[in-house]
Design a protein around this motif. Structure first.
Motif, PDB file in Angstrom:
ATOM      1  N   UNK A 140       0.822  -1.212   0.000  1.00  8.25           N
ATOM      2  CA  UNK A 140       0.000   0.000   0.000  1.00  8.25           C
ATOM      3  C   UNK A 140       0.862   1.270   0.000  1.00  8.25           C
ATOM      4  N   UNK A 141       0.518   2.196  -0.895  1.00  6.09           N
ATOM      5  CA  UNK A 141       1.162   3.514  -0.940  1.00  6.09           C
ATOM      6  C   UNK A 141       0.046   4.549  -0.832  1.00  6.09           C
ATOM      7  N   UNK A 142       0.319   5.630  -0.131  1.00 10.61           N
ATOM      8  CA  UNK A 142      -0.651   6.721  -0.103  1.00 10.61           C
ATOM      9  C   UNK A 142      -0.133   7.846  -0.976  1.00 10.61           C
ATOM     10  N   UNK A 143      -0.943   8.282  -1.953  1.00  8.57           N
ATOM     11  CA  UNK A 143      -0.505   9.359  -2.841  1.00  8.57           C
ATOM     12  C   UNK A 143      -1.664  10.295  -3.123  1.00  8.57           C
ATOM     13  N   UNK A 144      -1.366  11.398  -3.808  1.00 11.11           N
ATOM     14  CA  UNK A 144      -2.415  12.392  -4.035  1.00 11.11           C
ATOM     15  C   UNK A 144      -3.289  12.008  -5.230  1.00 11.11           C
ATOM     16  N   UNK A 145      -4.584  12.144  -5.036  1.00 11.09           N
ATOM     17  CA  UNK A 145      -5.578  11.891  -6.073  1.00 11.09           C
ATOM     18  C   UNK A 145      -5.235  12.691  -7.340  1.00 11.09           C
ATOM     19  N   UNK A 146      -5.256  12.030  -8.487  1.00  9.55           N
ATOM     20  CA  UNK A 146      -4.907  12.685  -9.756  1.00  9.55           C
ATOM     21  C   UNK A 146      -5.808  13.890 -10.027  1.00  9.55           C
ATOM     22  N   UNK A 147      -7.107  13.734  -9.759  1.00  8.96           N
ATOM     23  CA  UNK A 147      -8.048  14.822 -10.040  1.00  8.96           C
ATOM     24  C   UNK A 147      -7.821  16.016  -9.106  1.00  8.96           C
ATOM     25  N   UNK A 148      -7.099  15.773  -8.010  1.00 14.28           N
ATOM     26  CA  UNK A 148      -6.841  16.871  -7.068  1.00 14.28           C
ATOM     27  C   UNK A 148      -5.431  17.422  -7.218  1.00 14.28           C
ATOM     28  N   UNK A 149      -4.681  16.907  -8.181  1.00 10.49           N
ATOM     29  CA  UNK A 149      -3.350  17.445  -8.436  1.00 10.49           C
ATOM     30  C   UNK A 149      -2.221  16.435  -8.493  1.00 10.49           C
ATOM     31  N   UNK A 150      -2.509  15.171  -8.136  1.00 12.76           N
ATOM     32  CA  UNK A 150      -1.461  14.144  -8.172  1.00 12.76           C
ATOM     33  C   UNK A 150      -1.051  13.788  -9.595  1.00 12.76           C
ATOM     34  N   UNK A 151       0.092  13.125  -9.737  1.00 17.07           N
ATOM     35  CA  UNK A 151       0.552  12.732 -11.073  1.00 17.07           C
ATOM     36  C   UNK A 151       0.048  11.332 -11.409  1.00 17.07           C
ATOM     37  N   UNK A 152      -0.008  11.059 -12.705  1.00 18.12           N
ATOM     38  CA  UNK A 152      -0.406   9.742 -13.226  1.00 18.12           C
ATOM     39  C   UNK A 152       0.315   8.596 -12.515  1.00 18.12           C
ATOM     40  N   UNK A 153       1.599   8.817 -12.224  1.00 19.05           N
ATOM     41  CA  UNK A 153       2.405   7.759 -11.592  1.00 19.05           C
ATOM     42  C   UNK A 153       2.204   7.710 -10.079  1.00 19.05           C
ATOM     43  N   UNK A 154       1.231   8.472  -9.576  1.00 20.29           N
ATOM     44  CA  UNK A 154       0.944   8.437  -8.141  1.00 20.29           C
ATOM     45  C   UNK A 154      -0.293   7.571  -7.885  1.00 20.29           C
ATOM     46  N   UNK A 155      -0.477   6.554  -8.723  1.00 13.73           N
ATOM     47  CA  UNK A 155      -1.523   5.572  -8.423  1.00 13.73           C
ATOM     48  C   UNK A 155      -2.701   5.536  -9.353  1.00 13.73           C
ATOM     49  N   UNK A 156      -2.597   6.225 -10.506  1.00 16.99           N
ATOM     50  CA  UNK A 156      -3.728   6.154 -11.423  1.00 16.99           C
ATOM     51  C   UNK A 156      -3.926   4.714 -11.907  1.00 16.99           C
ATOM     52  N   UNK A 157      -5.186   4.237 -11.984  1.00 15.85           N
ATOM     53  CA  UNK A 157      -5.430   2.836 -12.354  1.00 15.85           C
ATOM     54  C   UNK A 157      -4.926   2.464 -13.749  1.00 15.85           C
ATOM     55  N   UNK A 158      -4.796   3.436 -14.673  1.00 13.17           N
ATOM     56  CA  UNK A 158      -4.319   3.084 -16.021  1.00 13.17           C
ATOM     57  C   UNK A 158      -2.794   3.014 -16.077  1.00 13.17           C
ATOM     58  N   UNK A 159      -2.131   3.402 -15.002  1.00  9.88           N
ATOM     59  CA  UNK A 159      -0.675   3.516 -14.978  1.00  9.88           C
ATOM     60  C   UNK A 159      -0.058   2.321 -14.232  1.00  9.88           C
ATOM     61  N   UNK A 160       1.235   2.030 -14.507  1.00  6.41           N
ATOM     62  CA  UNK A 160       1.907   0.928 -13.792  1.00  6.41           C
ATOM     63  C   UNK A 160       1.723   1.066 -12.283  1.00  6.41           C
ATOM     64  N   UNK A 161       1.714   2.301 -11.789  1.00  8.79           N
ATOM     65  CA  UNK A 161       1.674   2.516 -10.337  1.00  8.79           C
ATOM     66  C   UNK A 161       0.392   1.952  -9.738  1.00  8.79           C
ATOM     67  N   UNK A 162      -0.735   2.308 -10.362  1.00  6.54           N
ATOM     68  CA  UNK A 162      -2.021   1.828  -9.870  1.00  6.54           C
ATOM     69  C   UNK A 162      -2.223   0.349 -10.124  1.00  6.54           C
ATOM     70  N   UNK A 163      -1.551  -0.172 -11.164  1.00  2.00           N
ATOM     71  CA  UNK A 163      -1.705  -1.600 -11.474  1.00  2.00           C
ATOM     72  C   UNK A 163      -0.850  -2.464 -10.559  1.00  2.00           C
ATOM     73  N   UNK A 164       0.280  -1.913 -10.089  1.00  3.94           N
ATOM     74  CA  UNK A 164       1.228  -2.737  -9.332  1.00  3.94           C
ATOM     75  C   UNK A 164       1.030  -2.633  -7.826  1.00  3.94           C
ATOM     76  N   UNK A 165       0.646  -1.463  -7.361  1.00  2.00           N
ATOM     77  CA  UNK A 165       0.547  -1.243  -5.916  1.00  2.00           C
ATOM     78  C   UNK A 165      -0.894  -0.919  -5.528  1.00  2.00           C
ATOM     79  N   UNK A 166      -1.169  -1.082  -4.260  1.00  2.00           N
ATOM     80  CA  UNK A 166      -2.496  -0.703  -3.763  1.00  2.00           C
ATOM     81  C   UNK A 166      -2.404   0.757  -3.321  1.00  2.00           C
ATOM     82  N   UNK A 167      -2.850   1.647  -4.181  1.00  2.00           N
ATOM     83  CA  UNK A 167      -2.767   3.077  -3.853  1.00  2.00           C
ATOM     84  C   UNK A 167      -4.012   3.556  -3.124  1.00  2.00           C
ATOM     85  N   UNK A 168      -3.786   4.291  -2.067  1.00  2.36           N
ATOM     86  CA  UNK A 168      -4.862   4.954  -1.340  1.00  2.36           C
ATOM     87  C   UNK A 168      -4.661   6.442  -1.586  1.00  2.36           C
TER      88      UNK A 168
END
Ligand SMILES: Cc1ncc(COP(=O)(O)O)c(C=O)c1O
Length: 429
Positions: free
Chosen positions: A113-141
């Protein structure tokens, strides 16, 4: 003559290069992640270093003939360590996205589990977006901003962290106009025995100049792209502590330090040969960032952003969170009755380059969201100041209030060209 060899050998490419230079010269580059690298940085990217294979690290290469390459890469490392006051720096990541991937996979397992900023609120694609490796590999909150003031609520971040117990807390953003409280992020991470990581790609220059808190001393890992406010080549670096504070917690059997885990993840974990011409350009940019002019430049970016934001608001435009503390801002187009894409495209027709962007609690879709993101790093590199920001904000407001008015857009385009003529870029080219 500009690009004499390309021109002779490949006129098709030369013509496109000419057109792009003209576009950059005659337009207002207001995409906050873009900037004008110095002539010296540009030169370094076009050197013979592009010919060399150098898998490995200085002094430990898998190819011969690396004595000068080693010296260049070591220079880049030493300069970055000094500039950032960092214990360890890896200068090899090709890009910010790849560097983020390396940071996560150096210390975490898939599914963690990683906690990162919501993309719609300013986070980057690699901070857990489901279409990105980050969201596919880790459980992002995801944490976001509060609806009330559109700023990160650190109490909420802490509550979420205590509840979800992530192994890493990631701070940093791509579209957040306010100060990020890095110290509190680091304290929360310590409280729950998580890695504290910051992605300062956008605000790196501001952090170096003291215009924004700097997370390097409080965080385990810091990633930054070298473009944007740092004004280097398109690439990234990873800064970290040497020792792994959480080793006994997460890697009890590992012999490696945090620095070694990161190095081994960048190469051979994720990449092959480093781009040594780009590493040379990073070394040049780090030396430029040591100069007092660099600090002045960062202060001016912020002053310019303040004036731009104030004038846009005086012209009746709503900015997310009511303004900015850094180099960027987000215009909410909702009350104008247009989408951000329509607005950004109308501005681009006038030679004013911005990008459309989601805003917090956006009711529209990512491909035509409600926001327009814009900032001041490139205009400030050109030498523009508060006076020009007022003029530009008035031009932007004029277009956004009347995006279908063709004759108005033509007039504004002419004004934009006139304005840029007073601030020429790359005069030697
Ligand atoms: C905060 C942040 N992190 C990472 C990246 C990714 O960098 P790159 O485009 O080099 O992959 C960006 C790029 O815009 C960014 O803004």
């Amino acid at each position: 003559m500009l690009y004499p060899h390309i021109r002779q050998q490949d006129p098709e490419v030369a013509t496109l290069l000419d057109k792009e230079l003209k576009r950059q010269r005659e337009g207002l580059v207001m995409i906050p992640s873009e900037n004008f690298a110095s002539q010296a940085v540009l030169e370094a990217t076009g050197t013979v270093l592009t010919n060399k294979y150098a898998e490995g690290y200085p002094g430990k290469r898998y190819y011969t003939g690396n004595e000068y390459i080693d010296a260049i890469e070591q220079l880049a490392i030493d300069r970055a360590k000094k500039l950032f006051n960092a214990e360890h720096v890896n200068v090899q990541p090709h890009s910010g996205s790849g560097a983020n991937m390396a940071c996560y996979s150096a210390v975490l397992e898939p599914g963690d589990t990683i906690m990162g900023m919501n993309l719609a609120h300013g986070g980057h694609l690699t901070h857990g977006n489901p279409v990105n490796f980050s969201g596919k590999t880790y459980r992002f909150i995801s944490y976001g901003v509060s609806q009330e003031n559109e700023r990160i609520d650190m109490d909420e971040v802490r509550q979420l962290a205590l509840k979800e117990k992530p192994k890493m807390i990631l701070s940093g953003a791509t579209a957040y106009p306010r100060i990020i409280d890095f110290e509190t992020f680091a304290n929360i991470a310590k409280e729950i025995n998580a890695y504290a990581m910051a992605d300062i790609s956008h605000i790196v220059g501001l952090c170096l100049a003291g215009d924004h808190p700097n997370p390097v001393s409080s965080h385990d890992i810091v990633m930054t792209t070298t473009t944007k406010t740092l004004r280097g080549p398109r690439s990234a670096i990873i800064l970290s502590r040497i020792e792994d504070r959480l080793k006994t917690h997460y890697h009890p059997d590992s012999e490696k330090t945090l620095a070694q885990l990161i190095d081994a993840t960048v190469f051979p974990g994720l990449q092959g040969g480093p781009l040594e011409h780009i590493i040379a350009a990073k070394a040049v940019a780090f030396a430029e960032a040591e100069k007092p002019e660099f600090q002045e430049y960062q202060h001016q970016i912020v002053k310019n952003a303040q004036t731009l934001a104030q004038t846009l608001m005086h012209q009746g435009l709503r900015l997310v969170s009511g303004g900015t503390d850094n180099h960027l801002m987000l215009i909410d187009c909702t009350s104008l009755g247009i989408g951000g894409k329509d607005g950004a495209n109308a501005l681009a027709e006038c030679g004013i380059y911005t990008n459309f962007n989601m805003i917090p609690f956006d009711t529209r879709k990512p491909f035509n969201p409600s926001g327009i993101r814009l900032g001041t790093p490139a205009l400030t590199s050109q030498g523009m100041k508060e006076e020009e920001m007022e003029i530009i904000a008035n031009l932007i407001a004029g277009v956004l209030h009347d995006i279908h008015n063709t004759s108005l857009k033509e007039k504004i385009k002419t004004k934009v060209v006139e304005l840029t003529q007073g601030f020429p870029i790359y005069q030697e080219l």
